[in-house]
Design an enzyme around this catalytic site. Sequence first.
Site, PDB file in Angstrom:
ATOM      1  N   ASP A  73       0.836  -1.207   0.000  1.00 26.26           N
ATOM      2  CA  ASP A  73       0.000   0.000   0.000  1.00 26.26           C
ATOM      3  C   ASP A  73       0.868   1.255   0.000  1.00 26.26           C
ATOM      4  O   ASP A  73       2.088   1.189   0.190  1.00 26.26           O
ATOM      5  CB  ASP A  73      -0.896   0.003   1.240  1.00 26.26           C
ATOM      6  CG  ASP A  73      -0.083   0.091   2.538  1.00 26.26           C
ATOM      7  OD1 ASP A  73       0.797  -0.772   2.729  1.00 26.26           O
ATOM      8  OD2 ASP A  73      -0.306   1.022   3.326  1.00 26.26           O
ATOM      9  N   GLU A 134       0.001  -1.038   5.590  1.00 27.24           N
ATOM     10  CA  GLU A 134       1.064  -0.667   6.545  1.00 27.24           C
ATOM     11  C   GLU A 134       0.952   0.804   6.920  1.00 27.24           C
ATOM     12  O   GLU A 134       1.038   1.182   8.086  1.00 27.24           O
ATOM     13  CB  GLU A 134       2.449  -0.961   5.937  1.00 27.24           C
ATOM     14  CG  GLU A 134       3.588  -0.906   6.943  1.00 27.24           C
ATOM     15  CD  GLU A 134       4.183   0.474   7.163  1.00 27.24           C
ATOM     16  OE1 GLU A 134       4.881   0.677   8.166  1.00 27.24           O
ATOM     17  OE2 GLU A 134       3.931   1.384   6.332  1.00 27.24           O
TER      18      GLU A 134
HETATM   19 ZN   LIG Z   1       6.738   2.290   4.297  1.00 27.68          ZN
END
Ligand SMILES: [Zn+2]
Length: 364
Positions: A73, A134
Amino acid sequence: MIHADRLLENFLTILRIDSYYPNEDPVADSLRPELDRLGVQLSVDEHRNVLGYWPGAGALQDREPILLCAHMDTVQPTPDMEPVIRDGTVHSDGSSVLGADDKAAVAAIMEGLSSVADSGAPHRPVEVLFTVGEDVGHIGSKAFDVTPVRSKMAFVPDADGPVGGIMLAAPWSQGKRVVFHGRAAHAGMEPENGRSAISMASRAIDQMQLGRIDEETTANVGIVTGGEAINIIPPEAELSFNIRSLEQSKYESVSAEILDRCQQAAEAFGGHMEVHQINRITGFRFAPDASIIQYAEDAMNAAGIKPWTAVTCGGSDANELNAKGLPTVVISVGYLDIHSNKESMPIDELNRLAEVCAALILVE
Ligand SMILES: [Zn+2]
């Protein structure tokens, strides 16, 4: 050893995918044909993290596997972003972040595997873990079940600085929200019947030690809210704070001290408080001579890249994997100005990172 043209092409392909959480699947799909070609055994968990196992080959096939991890992401959506190459560096077109954080690592890990396979060199078994979410709070890695993981050490390329960096430590960190409860009263007619929650919050803040507490510990009150009208004694006020420390004991003592100050302030003004946890990240610290650090240094030296060590003040998937008992080190990617529209990735750093990923697989 690496194929720089293939690496750059794959990097650009992944960058063009808008993979803000929870839309990472097209990134995983784009990696699948090459992982299949290499013979990587893939599984996708219910959170959409991708875990792959690549058997070792030749003289190193019975060595301990290692795990390489990167997140798919980006910190914000990148719907119209077209990467631009200028002066040997891949830039965002300015419409959003580039997403080199952490797609440079995804591409470099893939090239590490591909180039080792193409060379026919003996190599260790390798696991790859490509995570989701994340940058919105370690969602994928936090939920990831490490039980099927065979590796006893992991490497996460997701830190600032020129390639070669090995992060020895990352902080313990948490956010808390404290709600002060007082009592409302008309501020002009009967102020003595009121209990000001804003007074509680401000007394508490005044008594706290904030900012840089020591070399490895920081504290910040980042949000304060409260009150209803200028003629009402405020019955409720809130403050939210963040504590970080590279030393777990300091992190715990500073957190406890801040809550003590809040408690004392609430009592001083005849009110009470409640505490809500916003988030919590488990830190880690390795000794410079820990075997995982030595391993990373050996790989970098073998790749002709001078290793350097530092500590990071940011969190990453490595915090979650360490918290689950898988020793994990963060290494630097070479990306620049991340989390901004000026984000960029020098192509020679991308190549060096892929060399490091290949070298990590080849350590004898
Ligand atoms: Zn990162």
